[in-house]
Write an enzyme that holds these catalytic residues in place. Sequence first.
Site, mmCIF file in Angstrom:
data_model
loop_
_atom_site.group_PDB
_atom_site.id
_atom_site.type_symbol
_atom_site.label_atom_id
_atom_site.label_comp_id
_atom_site.label_asym_id
_atom_site.label_seq_id
_atom_site.Cartn_x
_atom_site.Cartn_y
_atom_site.Cartn_z
ATOM 1 C CE LYS A 205 39.813 35.745 31.857
ATOM 2 N NZ LYS A 205 39.249 34.633 32.204
ATOM 3 C CG ASP A 245 39.166 33.176 35.681
ATOM 4 O OD1 ASP A 245 40.099 33.165 35.051
ATOM 5 O OD2 ASP A 245 38.351 32.759 34.883
ATOM 6 C CG ASP A 269 44.647 47.378 41.858
ATOM 7 O OD1 ASP A 269 45.458 47.341 42.934
ATOM 8 O OD2 ASP A 269 44.600 48.440 41.064
#
Length: 380
Positions: A205, A245, A269
């Site tokens: 990210k 994302d 995760d």
Amino acid sequence: MNKRTIPYISGDGVGPEVTTAMKLVLDAALSKACGGESQIEWLEVPAGQKAFDEYGTYLPDSTLEAFKEYHVGIKGPLTTPIGGGIRSLNVALRQGLDLYVCLRPVRWFRGVVSPVRYPENVDMVVFRENTEDIYAGIEWDSGTPEASRFYSFIHDELGVEKVRFPESSSFGVKPVSREGSERLIRAAFRYAITHDRKKVTLVHKGNIMKYTEGGFKRWGYALAEREFAEELSSGKLVVDDCITDAFLQNALLKPEAYSVIATMNLNGDYISDMLAAQVGGIGIAPGANINFETGNAIFEATHGTAPDIAGKNIVNPCSNILSGAMMLEHLGWNKAAELIYSALEKSFGEGYATADLARLMPEGKALGTKEFTEHLISLL
């Protein structure tokens, strides 16, 4: 005789059931594949509630020492203590042994019902950094003197003005180092080359967290150019990256575009469990925690302790069995591991599984944990 001592943690809740199943299947597979020439000598070591009840601690020093001595071990699910003490037993094991790679291969077995249309296209191996990011556990609760001091420091000394509600805010710090990132990414590159998977995708990210997750991306590309230039030029290794994302969307729409994933802890995760859901759920998701330099490795069931079904002979043991098969591969006993994979696929293809999987199969035949283990062994 090639005998290997393997320390194991039975686990809490359903742990003893899935661990017993795993040991029986691995012993049978080794016997079939090696004709008795290779064997595992199982060594139980204490951890979790069982250890606390007997020794007054959830993780005795002797358990860590056993894993250090024998290097390779396996564990069932463990309860995380509530109200203080060890933040997480799984984290304590990973950090105590510096198991910096959480390795999560994801594949579909024919016969398992999936929520996606083409689960056979999901074939990825996730390298999730195991010791930094949120797993460092650096945070302060709102209203505490530590939180107040932390805010005062970043506000007064560093000029941070972006905390909207400082009086009620909790704070956390996510360290992401160059060294920690490089060793994780290096392991992913080597795995891709060795297993002829070629492509490694750095998932991050970095568009928002430019110095932590953005650093992970930059350090990954720099490492590839510095240490894997020959493999890059020959096409043996291809490196790209993807915003987290976007990856979560792409993994549903075009999973065949990805092979090996290298990412940080929190991203990994989310990603590993989402991918597991695409191929039938975490009940058939194996995992390992590895330090490729020291050789220390703990393989594990990736699900929780499920105390509500413990002792009822209904738990799905496949996560621990598949983690055991991964362990066999790690030890070089590939033929035994392949026997397990083939037996699972044959069983699922015929509709035989524990109830969580069988109830979704058109001709599903639900078996208890013990009965499914016996059926699997008969198929080896």
